[in-house]
Design a protein around this motif. Structure first.
Motif, PDB file in Angstrom:
ATOM      1  N   ALA A  22      -4.886   1.759   4.896  1.00  0.00           N
ATOM      2  CA  ALA A  22      -3.847   1.199   4.029  1.00  0.00           C
ATOM      3  C   ALA A  22      -4.387   0.030   3.209  1.00  0.00           C
ATOM      4  O   ALA A  22      -3.982  -0.164   2.053  1.00  0.00           O
ATOM      5  N   ALA A  38       0.847  -1.187   0.000  1.00  0.00           N
ATOM      6  CA  ALA A  38       0.000   0.000   0.000  1.00  0.00           C
ATOM      7  C   ALA A  38       0.881   1.235   0.000  1.00  0.00           C
ATOM      8  O   ALA A  38       1.779   1.357   0.842  1.00  0.00           O
ATOM      9  N   PHE A  52       2.572   3.200   3.142  1.00  0.00           N
ATOM     10  CA  PHE A  52       2.463   2.351   4.324  1.00  0.00           C
ATOM     11  C   PHE A  52       3.529   1.270   4.244  1.00  0.00           C
ATOM     12  O   PHE A  52       3.813   0.739   3.179  1.00  0.00           O
TER      13      PHE A  52
END
Length: 541
Positions: free
Chosen positions: A362, A43, A46
């Protein structure tokens, strides 16, 4: 009507942010990892390191001390059981233990996440979530058909949003169409489907509002029955199927399948019972989403359930992401962010919300990939620690507690230890294991002691006894060629059954027993039997 021809536009017009909006971003697939057959989702913005920092900050804030780090033997058994539902084979265990690279744990996680076994293990998990609370358990569903479909979709890389849409809008037959079993499990009853859809996919408990307004004041009867109206135009029908021609006369034929029937031609609408007079009802022509928005009247079933599915899985519906994160976290850590995996809706007390919301946000940026969250959790520093006091309210920020295996993990642990295929096990034994180890996946397994049924299951089965003797004979024959055969056999038995080397005391006692026997294979079978029947075999460390 223009709106009715465009369900996606209609969802966009009806949907408002439920809790918080998530910044839209595309997922990236950068890290394939050695040995992985599928890319590991990431993600944007993240990372596992960032997640570890969030958890560490919360521990500091609440004055929590992180649990002790686990050794490689504990980690390898834990991660195999959690990600693919079985312990490592003896060969896999030795390969991991010999690996001297600093990132070997991360490499192993990537390898397991990318395997087909991951899909099959989590297909069983979601099958249990979807079917454990069936409205009528008497032959309305085909759980293996649903499980196989889930495994295929997960292994094909389908996003969880796609899978949920197919479940909510399912049509077809129980014996041919996996998603249909979710609807048929509740006999296509609108009230049961409304309650289960909200519980499983949104983490919202609206069941009590079927009869009366929620005492907490959030859900009214109109909310529940307006939501149930999305399922008003479906029913179920039992199909005739002749018994197999070669069926023995003393064997009952398999139950006939069921199929979903669409009632558009009848113009069926949902009827909400009157709260004060059960003989009266009120017709609901415009189904209502749980955010209070209604859809147009008169929509056929395909558009009606299609709109519901799009709203459920829309990126602005943050209940959806929270519910998924909360349930997967619960499976890994035996505890969750709210009262239960089914009840984190509005007004419910939540804990460690910064972790919950950061993961949910995320996960959206990872395009709701079904592999992403297990990957992040298994890679985290938190997962590599042990929780010594699982009864503490914030124990899930300290480490992973000891958890009892479920039926899938038990059967595959036994099959791995005995080097047999689960499918070769007698159907009666597998059914008994499902009964003994079956548990509502919304109940925690972290404090569950073994039951009498679980203990007796392994004590008395003749087929398991035969396989156990064959496996012990193989291990004894191989160890006989080693420089120190008794030491080698002792280690092999412990690695095979418990994924670890014996302690010094265990080694001394076991070797003395093996030496005292005239037949090392028979003595090895006794030791293996004792290890498989031990308390340790039934738990994820």
């Amino acid at each position: 009507m223009a709106l009715a021809r465009s369900p996606l536009k209609l969802v966009g017009a009806l949907l408002l942010p439920v809790v918080a909006s998530v910044t839209a971003a595309a997922a990236e697939y950068l890290d394939t990892g050695p040995g992985s057959r599928r890319p590991v989702p990431t993600a944007r913005g993240f990372s596992v390191r960032r997640f570890d920092a969030v958890v560490a900050q919360l521990r500091q804030r609440f004055g929590l001390t992180p649990g002790p780090a686990v050794d490689d033997e504990t980690f390898v058994r834990r991660v195999f059981l959690d990600l693919i539902g079985r312990p490592p084979t003896e060969e896999e265990w030795h390969r991991f233990m010999r690996d001297s690279r600093r990132d070997k744990r991360a490499r192993l996680v990537r390898e397991l996440i990318g395997s087909d076994e991951f899909g099959y293990r989590w297909a069983y998990f979601w099958r249990q979530v979807l079917l454990f609370r069936v409205t009528d358990p008497d032959d309305h569903v085909e759980p293996p058909v649903l499980e196989q479909w889930l495994a295929e979709r997960i292994n094909a890389g389908a996003a969880w949003t796609e899978i949920v849409r197919e479940l909510v809008t399912a049509r077809g037959r129980s014996d041919l169409d996996g998603p249909a079993n979710f609807v048929l499990a509740h006999m296509a009853r609108p009230t049961a489907l409304a309650s289960e859809t909200a519980r499983v996919f949104l983490g919202v408990n609206i069941a009590c509002a079927e009869c009366h307004d929620d005492p907490a004041g959030r859900w009214k009867r109109e909310d529940f029955h307006g939501f149930a109206a999305f399922f008003a135009r479906i029913d179920e029908r039992r199909l005739d199927r002749p018994p197999p021609p070669d069926l023995p006369p003393d064997v009952a034929p398999p139950p006939p399948p069921f199929e979903i029937v669409v009632l558009d031609m009848l113009g069926t609408e949902y009827k909400m019972p009157d709260a004060s007079d059960p003989n009266r009802s009120h017709v609901i022509r415009r189904p209502r989403l749980l955010n209070g928005r209604r859809v147009p009247a008169g929509l056929p079933d395909a558009y009606r359930r299609g709109l519901l599915a799009e709203w459920l899985t829309h990126w602005k519906n943050f209940w959806f992401a929270r519910a998924y994160v909360n349930r997967i976290w619960f499976e890994f850590f035996g505890d969750c962010f709210g009262p239960s995996p089914d009840d984190i809706g509005p007004g419910r007390p939540l804990r460690a919300t910064r972790v919950l919301y950061s993961l949910a946000s995320a996960w959206h940026r990872a395009e709701f990939n079904a592999r992403w969250l297990p990957y992040v959790l298994a890679r985290s520093d938190l997962y590599g620690r042990r929780c010594l006091d699982p009864q503490d309210e914030l124990a899930f920020l300290v480490g992973v507690p000891r958890r009892r295996v479920d039926a899938y993990q038990f059967l595959h642990s036994l099959a791995t230890a005995l080097a047999v295929d689960v499918r070769a096990m007698p159907e009666s034994f597998r059914s008994a294991a499902e009964q003994a180890f079956g548990i509502d996946p919304s109940e925690s397994r972290r404090l569950l002691p073994p039951t009498l049924d679980q203990v007796l299951l392994l004590l008395n089965d003749p087929v398991v006894e035969r396989w156990l003797q064959e496996r012990a004979r193989t291990l004894a024959y191989r160890a006989a060629r080693a420089d120190k055969p008794f030491e080698a056999l002792c280690t092999a038995l412990y690695v095979t059954a418990l994924s670890r080397r014996p302690t010094e005391r265990e080694r001394a006692v076991t070797i003395d027993y093996l030496r005292s026997s005239n037949d090392p294979a028979t003595a090895a079978a006794d030791v293996l039997w004792a290890l498989i029947n031990s308390d340790e075999f039934l738990y994820i460390p």
